[in-house]
Write a protein that holds these residues in place. Structure first.
Motif, PDB file in Angstrom:
ATOM      1  N   VAL A  16      43.672  45.373  31.707  1.00  0.00           N
ATOM      2  CA  VAL A  16      42.659  45.313  32.906  1.00  0.00           C
ATOM      3  C   VAL A  16      42.505  43.708  32.696  1.00  0.00           C
ATOM      4  CG1 VAL A  16      40.644  45.746  33.870  1.00  0.00           C
ATOM      5  CG2 VAL A  16      41.580  47.499  32.543  1.00  0.00           C
ATOM      6  N   VAL A  17      42.971  43.158  34.038  1.00  0.00           N
ATOM      7  CA  VAL A  17      42.531  41.684  34.283  1.00  0.00           C
ATOM      8  C   VAL A  17      41.217  41.629  35.085  1.00  0.00           C
ATOM      9  CG1 VAL A  17      43.412  39.713  35.251  1.00  0.00           C
ATOM     10  CG2 VAL A  17      45.012  41.412  34.212  1.00  0.00           C
ATOM     11  N   PHE A  18      40.281  40.771  34.410  1.00  0.00           N
ATOM     12  CA  PHE A  18      38.994  40.663  35.305  1.00  0.00           C
ATOM     13  C   PHE A  18      38.944  39.104  35.879  1.00  0.00           C
ATOM     14  CE2 PHE A  18      38.431  43.685  31.624  1.00  0.00           C
ATOM     15  CZ  PHE A  18      37.563  44.649  32.263  1.00  0.00           C
ATOM     16  N   LEU A  19      38.819  39.094  37.031  1.00  0.00           N
ATOM     17  CA  LEU A  19      38.596  37.843  37.969  1.00  0.00           C
ATOM     18  C   LEU A  19      37.263  37.352  37.994  1.00  0.00           C
ATOM     19  CD1 LEU A  19      41.546  39.467  38.683  1.00  0.00           C
ATOM     20  CD2 LEU A  19      41.916  37.246  39.656  1.00  0.00           C
ATOM     21  N   HIS A  20      36.704  36.280  37.625  1.00  0.00           N
ATOM     22  CA  HIS A  20      35.481  36.007  37.766  1.00  0.00           C
ATOM     23  C   HIS A  20      35.369  34.620  38.819  1.00  0.00           C
ATOM     24  CE1 HIS A  20      33.414  39.093  34.969  1.00  0.00           C
ATOM     25  NE2 HIS A  20      34.710  39.056  34.706  1.00  0.00           N
ATOM     26  N   ARG A  21      33.985  34.416  39.406  1.00  0.00           N
ATOM     27  CA  ARG A  21      33.825  33.177  39.960  1.00  0.00           C
ATOM     28  C   ARG A  21      33.340  32.361  38.976  1.00  0.00           C
ATOM     29  NH1 ARG A  21      36.027  30.788  44.389  1.00  0.00           N
ATOM     30  NH2 ARG A  21      35.511  32.051  46.286  1.00  0.00           N
ATOM     31  N   SER A  22      33.903  31.083  38.461  1.00  0.00           N
ATOM     32  CA  SER A  22      33.687  30.091  37.453  1.00  0.00           C
ATOM     33  C   SER A  22      32.216  29.851  37.566  1.00  0.00           C
ATOM     34  CB  SER A  22      34.793  29.176  37.358  1.00  0.00           C
ATOM     35  OG  SER A  22      34.655  28.202  38.218  1.00  0.00           O
ATOM     36  N   TRP A  23      31.835  29.188  38.587  1.00  0.00           N
ATOM     37  CA  TRP A  23      30.315  28.800  38.744  1.00  0.00           C
ATOM     38  C   TRP A  23      29.407  29.611  38.363  1.00  0.00           C
ATOM     39  CZ3 TRP A  23      33.017  29.349  43.267  1.00  0.00           C
ATOM     40  CH2 TRP A  23      32.505  30.049  44.175  1.00  0.00           C
ATOM     41  N   THR A  24      29.544  30.978  39.012  1.00  0.00           N
ATOM     42  CA  THR A  24      28.348  31.928  38.884  1.00  0.00           C
ATOM     43  C   THR A  24      28.557  32.899  37.649  1.00  0.00           C
ATOM     44  OG1 THR A  24      29.355  33.302  40.419  1.00  0.00           O
ATOM     45  CG2 THR A  24      27.855  31.535  41.310  1.00  0.00           C
ATOM     46  N   GLY A  25      29.751  33.187  37.473  1.00  0.00           N
ATOM     47  CA  GLY A  25      30.264  34.213  36.364  1.00  0.00           C
ATOM     48  C   GLY A  25      30.211  35.313  36.798  1.00  0.00           C
ATOM     49  N   TYR A  26      30.071  35.591  38.264  1.00  0.00           N
ATOM     50  CA  TYR A  26      30.025  36.914  38.998  1.00  0.00           C
ATOM     51  C   TYR A  26      31.579  37.529  38.956  1.00  0.00           C
ATOM     52  CZ  TYR A  26      25.494  36.051  40.800  1.00  0.00           C
ATOM     53  OH  TYR A  26      24.128  35.722  41.116  1.00  0.00           O
ATOM     54  N   GLY A  27      31.632  38.805  38.748  1.00  0.00           N
ATOM     55  CA  GLY A  27      32.945  39.497  38.740  1.00  0.00           C
ATOM     56  C   GLY A  27      33.136  39.810  40.276  1.00  0.00           C
ATOM     57  N   VAL A  28      34.435  39.447  40.344  1.00  0.00           N
ATOM     58  CA  VAL A  28      34.871  39.774  41.974  1.00  0.00           C
ATOM     59  C   VAL A  28      36.144  40.703  41.943  1.00  0.00           C
ATOM     60  CG1 VAL A  28      36.033  38.531  43.864  1.00  0.00           C
ATOM     61  CG2 VAL A  28      34.667  37.352  42.419  1.00  0.00           C
ATOM     62  N   PHE A  29      37.027  40.753  41.102  1.00  0.00           N
ATOM     63  CA  PHE A  29      38.195  41.724  40.970  1.00  0.00           C
ATOM     64  C   PHE A  29      38.448  42.110  39.493  1.00  0.00           C
ATOM     65  CE2 PHE A  29      39.573  38.828  44.658  1.00  0.00           C
ATOM     66  CZ  PHE A  29      39.850  39.626  45.482  1.00  0.00           C
ATOM     67  N   GLU A  30      38.763  43.278  39.454  1.00  0.00           N
ATOM     68  CA  GLU A  30      39.212  44.131  38.331  1.00  0.00           C
ATOM     69  C   GLU A  30      40.521  44.703  38.857  1.00  0.00           C
ATOM     70  OE1 GLU A  30      36.381  46.489  36.377  1.00  0.00           O
ATOM     71  OE2 GLU A  30      34.859  44.981  36.364  1.00  0.00           O
ATOM     72  N   ALA A  31      41.654  44.330  37.979  1.00  0.00           N
ATOM     73  CA  ALA A  31      42.915  44.760  38.293  1.00  0.00           C
ATOM     74  C   ALA A  31      43.483  45.370  37.284  1.00  0.00           C
ATOM     75  CB  ALA A  31      43.829  43.724  38.733  1.00  0.00           C
TER      76      ALA A  31
END
Length: 217
Positions: free
Chosen positions: A62-77
């Motif tokens: 599983v690859v987790f993609l987050h916005r770097s300046w907030t840390g919020y998760g956006v995608f999980e693939a």
């Protein structure tokens, strides 16, 4: 951090936050990544400056993609091996809460997921994907605008119907049950966040490296 050093969740301390409202992406990238590319994807990515607005961490398949300046998760693939060699995305979810950037528009989310992995993690120009970005961005913005207008429009019959029904929801909140009208509110707010800002196709806004084919929007 060296490019060949694996990025883990602990690399970010407690900065990375999970997706709050995960929604399955109905359209997935059809690309097959080579075994070598998959090895690089598993190393993850730590943005080097403010222009690179993504942080990527791989845990298992599983690859987790987050916005770097907030840390919020956006995608999980979730990746899966392909018979004959290589890897492809078998399933993925996108954040549709927090008034998110994406807003559950399948073609747009599919493109953005592949773009971030291709340009940010693998360092590819991805010109063909970039050419599709402006049109899909405009389509996503229109779709989200129509949803907001639909959510803001309440028919007189619906209002009258709610007024005429006796309130039987006393105690529902304490019992963990939905109260009157909650399903209608959830259909507009729960999955989409509150009034998400329109997305734009500018690479800087989306946290993608600039390129000749990326202008527009």
């Amino acid at each position: 951090m060296p490019a060949d050093e694996r990025v883990t969740r602990s690399s970010f301390s407690d900065w990375l936050q999970p997706i709050l409202v995960p929604t399955a992406i109905g359209v997935l990238p059809d690309r097959i990544w080579s075994d070598k590319e998959w090895e690089r994807i598993q190393l993850g990515y730590w943005s080097r400056d403010m222009d690179e607005k993504w942080a990527v961490v791989a845990e298992g398949e599983v690859v987790f993609l987050h916005r770097s300046w907030t840390g919020y998760g956006v995608f999980e693939a979730t990746f899966a091996p392909v018979e004959g060699g290589g890897w492809r995305i078998a399933s993925a979810v996108v954040e549709t809460g927090r008034g998110g950037l994406h807003g559950n528009v399948a073609d747009y989310d599919c493109l953005m997921l592949e773009l971030v992995i291709s340009t940010i993690v693998l360092g590819e120009p991805a010109d063909e994907l970039r050419l599709k970005l402006p049109e899909l961005t405009r389509g996503a913005s229109r779709e989200r605008m129509l949803r907001r207008e639909s959510c803001n429009t309440v028919s007189p019959a619906s209002v009258q119907g709610r007024r005429s029904r006796p309130d039987r929801s006393a105690g529902s909140k304490d019992a963990g049950l939905p109260q009157s009208g909650s399903a209608e509110r959830a259909s507009c707010a729960g999955g989409q966040g509150s009034r998400p800002a329109p997305v734009t196709a500018r690479p800087a806004r989306l946290g993608l490296p600039g390129g000749a084919a990326s202008s527009g929007g």
